[in-house]
Design a protein around this motif. Structure first.
Motif, PDB file in Angstrom:
ATOM      1  N   ARG A   1      30.266  34.486 -32.476  1.00 21.97           N
ATOM      2  CA  ARG A   1      29.644  34.824 -33.752  1.00 21.97           C
ATOM      3  C   ARG A   1      28.450  33.929 -34.080  1.00 21.97           C
ATOM      4  O   ARG A   1      27.619  34.266 -34.929  1.00 21.97           O
ATOM      5  N   HIS A   2      28.346  32.769 -33.371  1.00 23.34           N
ATOM      6  CA  HIS A   2      27.228  31.847 -33.625  1.00 23.34           C
ATOM      7  C   HIS A   2      25.985  32.183 -32.781  1.00 23.34           C
ATOM      8  O   HIS A   2      24.901  31.683 -33.065  1.00 23.34           O
ATOM      9  N   VAL A   3      26.178  32.996 -31.742  1.00 23.98           N
ATOM     10  CA  VAL A   3      25.078  33.247 -30.813  1.00 23.98           C
ATOM     11  C   VAL A   3      23.866  33.869 -31.502  1.00 23.98           C
ATOM     12  O   VAL A   3      22.727  33.392 -31.339  1.00 23.98           O
ATOM     13  N   PRO A   4      24.029  34.951 -32.285  1.00 20.80           N
ATOM     14  CA  PRO A   4      22.833  35.531 -32.931  1.00 20.80           C
ATOM     15  C   PRO A   4      22.107  34.540 -33.834  1.00 20.80           C
ATOM     16  O   PRO A   4      20.871  34.488 -33.837  1.00 20.80           O
ATOM     17  N   ALA A   5      22.886  33.760 -34.607  1.00 21.75           N
ATOM     18  CA  ALA A   5      22.261  32.810 -35.525  1.00 21.75           C
ATOM     19  C   ALA A   5      21.508  31.723 -34.776  1.00 21.75           C
ATOM     20  O   ALA A   5      20.380  31.351 -35.136  1.00 21.75           O
ATOM     21  N   VAL A   6      22.135  31.190 -33.723  1.00 20.11           N
ATOM     22  CA  VAL A   6      21.473  30.146 -32.943  1.00 20.11           C
ATOM     23  C   VAL A   6      20.212  30.694 -32.278  1.00 20.11           C
ATOM     24  O   VAL A   6      19.157  30.041 -32.264  1.00 20.11           O
ATOM     25  N   ALA A   7      20.298  31.905 -31.730  1.00 21.10           N
ATOM     26  CA  ALA A   7      19.119  32.513 -31.087  1.00 21.10           C
ATOM     27  C   ALA A   7      18.011  32.721 -32.100  1.00 21.10           C
ATOM     28  O   ALA A   7      16.821  32.511 -31.806  1.00 21.10           O
ATOM     29  N   LEU A   8      18.381  33.148 -33.313  1.00 18.36           N
ATOM     30  CA  LEU A   8      17.374  33.353 -34.350  1.00 18.36           C
ATOM     31  C   LEU A   8      16.713  32.033 -34.739  1.00 18.36           C
ATOM     32  O   LEU A   8      15.483  31.961 -34.896  1.00 18.36           O
TER      33      LEU A   8
ATOM     34  N   LEU B   1      11.677  36.793 -26.905  1.00 17.26           N
ATOM     35  CA  LEU B   1      12.910  36.949 -26.125  1.00 17.26           C
ATOM     36  C   LEU B   1      14.128  36.487 -26.922  1.00 17.26           C
ATOM     37  O   LEU B   1      15.191  37.114 -26.885  1.00 17.26           O
ATOM     38  N   LEU B   2      13.972  35.371 -27.649  1.00 14.43           N
ATOM     39  CA  LEU B   2      15.085  34.868 -28.459  1.00 14.43           C
ATOM     40  C   LEU B   2      15.422  35.831 -29.597  1.00 14.43           C
ATOM     41  O   LEU B   2      16.588  36.029 -29.936  1.00 14.43           O
ATOM     42  N   ALA B   3      14.396  36.428 -30.211  1.00 12.96           N
ATOM     43  CA  ALA B   3      14.636  37.398 -31.275  1.00 12.96           C
ATOM     44  C   ALA B   3      15.379  38.621 -30.726  1.00 12.96           C
ATOM     45  O   ALA B   3      16.319  39.136 -31.359  1.00 12.96           O
ATOM     46  N   LEU B   4      14.981  39.089 -29.545  1.00 13.72           N
ATOM     47  CA  LEU B   4      15.672  40.203 -28.917  1.00 13.72           C
ATOM     48  C   LEU B   4      17.110  39.839 -28.569  1.00 13.72           C
ATOM     49  O   LEU B   4      18.034  40.655 -28.726  1.00 13.72           O
ATOM     50  N   ALA B   5      17.303  38.601 -28.101  1.00 15.90           N
ATOM     51  CA  ALA B   5      18.660  38.154 -27.771  1.00 15.90           C
ATOM     52  C   ALA B   5      19.535  38.104 -29.019  1.00 15.90           C
ATOM     53  O   ALA B   5      20.707  38.498 -29.000  1.00 15.90           O
ATOM     54  N   ALA B   6      18.971  37.620 -30.121  1.00 10.57           N
ATOM     55  CA  ALA B   6      19.731  37.536 -31.368  1.00 10.57           C
ATOM     56  C   ALA B   6      20.128  38.931 -31.845  1.00 10.57           C
ATOM     57  O   ALA B   6      21.281  39.179 -32.226  1.00 10.57           O
ATOM     58  N   ALA B   7      19.150  39.847 -31.832  1.00 12.27           N
ATOM     59  CA  ALA B   7      19.437  41.209 -32.282  1.00 12.27           C
ATOM     60  C   ALA B   7      20.429  41.903 -31.352  1.00 12.27           C
ATOM     61  O   ALA B   7      21.360  42.598 -31.802  1.00 12.27           O
ATOM     62  N   GLY B   8      20.244  41.720 -30.045  1.00 11.94           N
ATOM     63  CA  GLY B   8      21.143  42.359 -29.078  1.00 11.94           C
ATOM     64  C   GLY B   8      22.562  41.856 -29.192  1.00 11.94           C
ATOM     65  O   GLY B   8      23.523  42.641 -29.164  1.00 11.94           O
TER      66      GLY B   8
ATOM     67  N   ALA C   1      10.512  28.193 -31.991  1.00 13.58           N
ATOM     68  CA  ALA C   1       9.441  28.493 -31.032  1.00 13.58           C
ATOM     69  C   ALA C   1       8.196  29.000 -31.746  1.00 13.58           C
ATOM     70  O   ALA C   1       7.059  28.624 -31.407  1.00 13.58           O
ATOM     71  N   LEU C   2       8.397  29.846 -32.766  1.00 17.34           N
ATOM     72  CA  LEU C   2       7.251  30.384 -33.505  1.00 17.34           C
ATOM     73  C   LEU C   2       6.511  29.286 -34.267  1.00 17.34           C
ATOM     74  O   LEU C   2       5.273  29.243 -34.284  1.00 17.34           O
ATOM     75  N   THR C   3       7.244  28.404 -34.924  1.00 18.12           N
ATOM     76  CA  THR C   3       6.596  27.331 -35.668  1.00 18.12           C
ATOM     77  C   THR C   3       5.879  26.361 -34.735  1.00 18.12           C
ATOM     78  O   THR C   3       4.798  25.860 -35.054  1.00 18.12           O
ATOM     79  N   THR C   4       6.456  26.102 -33.572  1.00 20.25           N
ATOM     80  CA  THR C   4       5.778  25.235 -32.602  1.00 20.25           C
ATOM     81  C   THR C   4       4.508  25.895 -32.093  1.00 20.25           C
ATOM     82  O   THR C   4       3.491  25.235 -31.873  1.00 20.25           O
ATOM     83  N   ALA C   5       4.538  27.210 -31.943  1.00 24.80           N
ATOM     84  CA  ALA C   5       3.350  27.940 -31.480  1.00 24.80           C
ATOM     85  C   ALA C   5       2.200  27.795 -32.457  1.00 24.80           C
ATOM     86  O   ALA C   5       1.032  27.758 -32.051  1.00 24.80           O
TER      87      ALA C   5
END
Length: 316
Positions: free
Chosen positions: A55-62, A299-306, A68-72
């Motif tokens: 249950r933590h995987v989507p949240a951690v991926a998000l 990729l992380l956003a897709l992983a979270a949603a998936g 990653a976005l803020t670092t970009a």
């Protein structure tokens, strides 16, 4: 090594870290609330088996996506070493009044300008090229550059002036050569000075001093004599003889291991740079890798949603 071109954008990490902290606090709070139900065995029979760690995987991926976005936004970059050609030729052209003599048609200066422009056209594009004009003093008109158009324009714009400072021309060229960036290479770049002149030195440091300085710097000076012994020019209403000082120009070339010419041609001038070789240094340039972080965020956003759809039938 990764560095950030706009590190102040990392301030956008604060809300992301706040969200992460809130998520951790929320999970701990849920665990404490759940423990109030003391009959654990009865709870297991009433509630279906939970997702556990999944249950933590989507949240951690998000959260990782947001990181990653803020670092970009801070424009991450890596340093790359770009090769830099350092071989340098300095053209020094005499603009003293004697160069107005027409014993070399249409006149000495025009002939020197034409020879210089032909030389510019033949010089390899990877070489740096600079231009110095000299009369009573010597001036850098174009510092060493690969911009051939700038050099040609400066040659076309040469203007006559009084006196002849041949020695100063060599010293000024040497200073310009030392200004070429090292960029990882040792010492001054391999260089040649091509000096186009006609007359006797009448100002500045001596030709002998200049020859010694060029020899010490290991910079050959090739000299080109324009004019004849019968040359003359009208200065202030008086006609004056302006013979060519071949001896001084030849001695300057010989002392510095350059070449001496009495008439310039492109074929002859090629010898000036044929033995130059090159000196490859390196310039450190940042290369942005923002797209890497953006791609990772996607990729992380897709992983979270998936993961959320797979285990909860919801998108987060």
């Amino acid at each position: 090594m990764i560095r950030l071109l706009q590190p102040w954008w990392l301030l956008t990490l604060l809300p992301v870290l706040t969200l992460a902290a809130f998520y951790v606090w929320r999970q701990r709070h849920r665990r404490a609330y759940a423990m109030r139900f003391t009959n654990v065995e009865l709870l297991r029979t009433l509630a279906p088996k939970g997702l556990g760690w999944r249950r933590h995987v989507p949240a951690v991926a998000l959260l990782l996506c947001l990181l990653a976005l803020t670092t970009a936004t801070a424009r991450p970059a890596i340093d790359t070493r770009e090769p830099l050609e350092r071989a340098t030729v300095m053209l020094a052209i005499d603009v003293s009044l004697s160069m107005h003599s027409d014993d070399v048609p249409p006149n000495r200066l025009a002939a020197a300008q034409e020879a210089a422009k032909q030389f510019v056209g033949e010089l390899p594009e990877t070489y740096n090229l600079g231009l110095v004009s000299f009369a009573k003093s010597a001036n850098v008109l174009v510092p060493p550059t690969k911009d051939r158009a700038a050099v040609v324009a400066a040659i076309d714009g040469l203007v006559l002036a009084e006196a002849t400072a041949t020695g100063e021309a060599v010293f000024t060229c040497l200073e310009a050569i030392r200004s070429v960036p090292a960029d990882g290479a040792a010492g001054i770049p391999p260089a040649r000075i091509v000096l186009l002149s006609d007359g006797f030195r009448t100002a500045g440091r001596s030709v002998e001093e200049a020859a010694a300085a060029a020899q010490a710097a290991n910079v050959p000076v090739s000299t080109i004599a324009f004019g004849t012994d019968t040359g003359q020019v009208d200065i202030g209403g008086q006609v004056q003889r302006v013979p060519v000082d071949r001896l001084a120009l030849a001695d300057l070339a010989e002392t510095t291991e350059g070449y001496f010419y009495e008439a310039a041609s492109v074929t002859e001038l090629k010898q000036v740079y044929q033995d130059m070789g090159s000196s490859i240094g390196f310039r450190t340039e940042p290369r942005e890798i923002t797209q890497w972080y953006a791609a990772a965020a996607l990729l992380l956003a897709l992983a979270a949603a998936g993961a959320s759809l797979l285990w909860t039938s919801r998108i987060l």
